[in-house]
Design an enzyme around this catalytic site. Sequence first.
Site, PDB file in Angstrom:
ATOM      1  N   CYS A 131       0.906  -1.079   0.010  1.00  0.00           N
ATOM      2  CA  CYS A 131       0.035  -0.126   0.055  1.00  0.00           C
ATOM      3  C   CYS A 131       0.912   1.190  -0.087  1.00  0.00           C
ATOM      4  O   CYS A 131       1.517   1.639   1.027  1.00  0.00           O
ATOM      5  CB  CYS A 131      -0.914  -0.046   1.197  1.00  0.00           C
ATOM      6  SG  CYS A 131      -2.013   1.616   1.256  1.00  0.00           S
ATOM      7  N   CYS A 134      -0.424   4.166   2.232  1.00  0.00           N
ATOM      8  CA  CYS A 134      -0.273   4.110   3.504  1.00  0.00           C
ATOM      9  C   CYS A 134       1.162   4.313   4.048  1.00  0.00           C
ATOM     10  O   CYS A 134       1.482   4.747   4.957  1.00  0.00           O
ATOM     11  CB  CYS A 134      -0.715   2.563   4.128  1.00  0.00           C
ATOM     12  SG  CYS A 134      -2.049   1.958   3.202  1.00  0.00           S
ATOM     13  N   ASP A 135       2.026   3.472   3.093  1.00  0.00           N
ATOM     14  CA  ASP A 135       3.432   3.574   3.607  1.00  0.00           C
ATOM     15  C   ASP A 135       4.250   4.501   2.845  1.00  0.00           C
ATOM     16  O   ASP A 135       5.608   4.547   3.251  1.00  0.00           O
ATOM     17  CB  ASP A 135       3.846   2.145   3.431  1.00  0.00           C
ATOM     18  CG  ASP A 135       2.983   1.211   4.292  1.00  0.00           C
ATOM     19  OD1 ASP A 135       2.594   1.617   5.438  1.00  0.00           O
ATOM     20  OD2 ASP A 135       2.910   0.037   3.798  1.00  0.00           O
TER      21      ASP A 135
END
Length: 306
Positions: A131, A134-135
């Site tokens: 992701c 997300c990261d």
Amino acid sequence: MRDIVIIGSGCAGLTAAIYAARANLKPLVIRGHEPGGQLTLTTLVENFPGFPEGVQGPELIELMKKQAENFGAEFIEGDVTSVDLSHRPFTLRLGETIIETRSLIVASGASAKLLGLESERKLLGHGVSTCATCDGYFFRGKEVAVVGGGDTAAEDALFLTRYATAVNLVHRRNQLRASKIMQDRLRRNEKIKFIWNSVVLDILDPAQGAVTGIKLQNAKTGEETFKPCDGVFIGIGHSPNTSLFRGQLEMDEQGYLITRNGSRTNVPGVFAAGDVQDHIYRQAITAAGSGCMAAMDAERFLEAEH
Ligand code: NDP
């Protein structure tokens, strides 16, 4: 005893919840292990009708959830651990909790695929990610690799250029599957480097508990090389979350649920919506549309019984 339970809280599940709630069926939505579904893992959604300036994925999901709640939908956290669809009412288990329902909408979506390397599993969350949104932030000022050649990989690569110094797009062929507009954006971005015809053999270094680079093999020449990098994003597609239903609901060889005549599965009273049954369109708007269909089909099914 419930009239209608919805498994999954992405676009499909939430739209089904809005429709079922407005039909006074008091749906219960089981939020699942990725609450909000894939839209919560994305940033700007530019192609959902009604938002000329775009809308953030998590915000769109939150609005849909509120809308469903306003009409009386109930939500519970957790993941279904087993289902019995052999007779009605259907039985669902969430650990110790047992739920019975007259009808069921499966909107459990699809999850990111992995390459299947041992090192990938060991380094997941330690430099390997599925992701980017997300990261990505953790890779500010670093060099990363993105694996895949479809829109997911393209979107991830573009997103990561916000943070990373260089983004290496590693694809096993020499032609991208991504849409033309994404391909153009990739080619225009100076931070993106293409590594064609390359298969990831290994991700180093699990012994250090961090990513130091990837071992690649050229699919044409067989030559092995090492590309140093600090992070690896896997963007090779998704697989449907249907293992719960194996042996009970009909699915294709990739595990996507088979629907006929609208959202109907092979079990009367069980309907499917969204990415769990769609490997072709996979858009927020098509998932929402199929969630609407499933709720209407379930409503008619229940009505016909009375
Ligand atoms: P796709 O199936 O389209 O692409 C997967 C990519 O990963 C392919 O290039 C494939 O290679 C490669 N791949 C698959 N398995 C492996 C493996 N084991 N090792 C190495 N490479 C592998 O999946 P996506 O998730 O990219 O897209 C799915 C759908 O969602 C598409 O319809 C897409 O358009 C849509 N989508 C749209 C977005 C948007 O509109 N913003 C964003 C994301 C997705 P190969 O090409 O050789 O098969």
